[in-house]
Design an enzyme around this catalytic site. Structure first.
Site, PDB file in Angstrom:
ATOM      1  N   GLN A 133      -8.805 -32.927  -0.122  1.00  0.00           N
ATOM      2  CA  GLN A 133      -8.631 -32.161   1.118  1.00  0.00           C
ATOM      3  C   GLN A 133      -7.348 -31.321   1.092  1.00  0.00           C
ATOM      4  OE1 GLN A 133     -10.516 -31.352   3.582  1.00  0.00           O
ATOM      5  NE2 GLN A 133     -12.250 -32.597   2.912  1.00  0.00           N
ATOM      6  N   SER A 134      -6.954 -30.862  -0.067  1.00  0.00           N
ATOM      7  CA  SER A 134      -5.722 -30.088  -0.185  1.00  0.00           C
ATOM      8  C   SER A 134      -5.790 -28.751   0.569  1.00  0.00           C
ATOM      9  CB  SER A 134      -5.450 -29.822  -1.670  1.00  0.00           C
ATOM     10  OG  SER A 134      -4.490 -28.799  -1.828  1.00  0.00           O
TER      11      SER A 134
END
Ligand SMILES: *Cc1c(COP(=O)(O)O)cnc(C)c1O
Length: 332
Positions: free
Chosen positions: A74-75
């Site tokens: 989920q960067s």
């Protein structure tokens, strides 16, 4: 005079700065201001684009046609890179930590929608992610492409410029609003935002402390990381900057169970601020930092933000990271 390196104009700047009229009333005599860096764009929102303006400019200067970067599934950084890459006509290859999830949601969905190439590297092998990036660079070269590697969070001596430049903007904000904040507060994860703010505050003579709440690692990690980045920055850009003088103030105690894992109090804080002032925090970064800031402010002169009258919270973005964790909110 500062001699700026190549920079692309990618972010919507300057971002607004707004006072939390309602939330501030809960804090005895402290005004909280929010520097709205979640408004640097829609798909590219958040702090990473400020750094990428310099990192991608550097990639283009080196005639690269491909960007390789890495981060969590989920960067926000990977998502911003994926979107900027497709806009600029650059191929993007992401190395994400972990396995491919069943559902593609939040930032990861946006990575796929932007057409990024994605390789997953299991947590157990993550320590070799930079090696993998170098292997990919060689593969691209063999295919006639030149790939530029951007480290996690674009936190290196190039990306450092992003929040150095943001300090010039903050200086103008403070003059216009006629405020003299004692603290600038940020979440810190890969250290580039914190480091840039520390250097920028000194260069632009902002008379305030940079207080960073770590959402991973510990204070010693950020101490080493930032000193290393600043040293490289000084060498590379021949900057006269007193590397001994500056203070790195990382406030520990708010990571919770680990990076990306938030307790009930963080979801409660997100709910409270959304419900009072209509500003949305995220559970990975800004929610933890904001919760830490408020907790310390409530301790008054015993707290680690003692003497605060005006505090500027950098809203570094992260909204898309809310949705993959939506099941953690409770409503009666
Ligand atoms: C990456 C990120 C941070 C931390 O910034 P660093 O420069 O990596 O320390 C804070 N907030 C959000 C929303 C982020 O995506």
């Amino acid at each position: 005079m500062i001699e700026w390196p190549p920079r692309l104009k990618l972010a919507q700047l300057p971002t607004p700065i707004t006072k939390l009229e309602k939330f501030s009333q809960r804090l005895d005599g402290v005004n909280i201001w929010v520097k709205r860096d979640e408004l640097t764009g829609t798909e590219v929102s958040g702090n990473k684009i400020r750094k990428l303006e310099f990192s991608i400019a550097e990639a283009l200067q080196q005639s690269c046609d491909t960007l390789i970067t890495c981060g969590g599934v989920q960067s926000n950084h990977c998502r911003a890179t994926a979107v900027l890459g497709v806009r600029l006509g650059l191929k993007v290859h992401l190395i994400l930590r972990g396995e491919r999830p069943q559902t593609l949601e939040g930032n990861l969905l946006m990575d796929y929608l932007s057409g990024a190439e994605i390789s997953y590297l299991p947590q157990s092998e993550w320590r070799r992610h930079e090696e993998l990036a170098a292997e990919l660079q060689n593969q691209y070269l063999a295919d006639g492409n030149k790939a530029f590697f951007i480290p996690i969070g674009a936190s290196d001596e190039v990306g450092l410029w992003g929040y150095i430049a943001a300090c010039e903007e903050l200086k103008q904000d403070f003059e216009r609003l006629e405020i003299d904040p004692e603290y600038i507060v940020t979440a810190t994860g890969s250290g580039g935002t914190q480091g840039g703010l520390i250097v920028g505050a000194q260069l632009f003579e902002l008379d305030c402390q940079i207080a960073a709440f770590n959402v991973s690692d510990d204070a010693a990690y950020f101490e080493n990381k930032i000193r290393a980045d600043v040293t490289l920055w000084k060498q590379r850009y021949k900057q006269q900057f007193d590397g001994e003088q500056f203070k790195i103030n990382t406030i520990e105690g708010y990571v919770g169970s680990g990076y990306g894992i938030a307790g009930a109090e963080i979801f409660q804080t997100i709910k409270e601020l959304a419900g009072s002032d209509g500003i949305f925090l995220d559970p990975v970064y800004t929610g933890k930092a904001f919760h830490g800031m408020v907790t310390e402010l409530r301790k008054g002169e015993e707290g680690r933000l003692a003497g605060a009258r005006d505090v500027v919270f950098i809203h570094t973005g992260g909204l898309f990271g809310v949705f993959p964790q939506q099941q953690n909110f409770s409503f009666d």
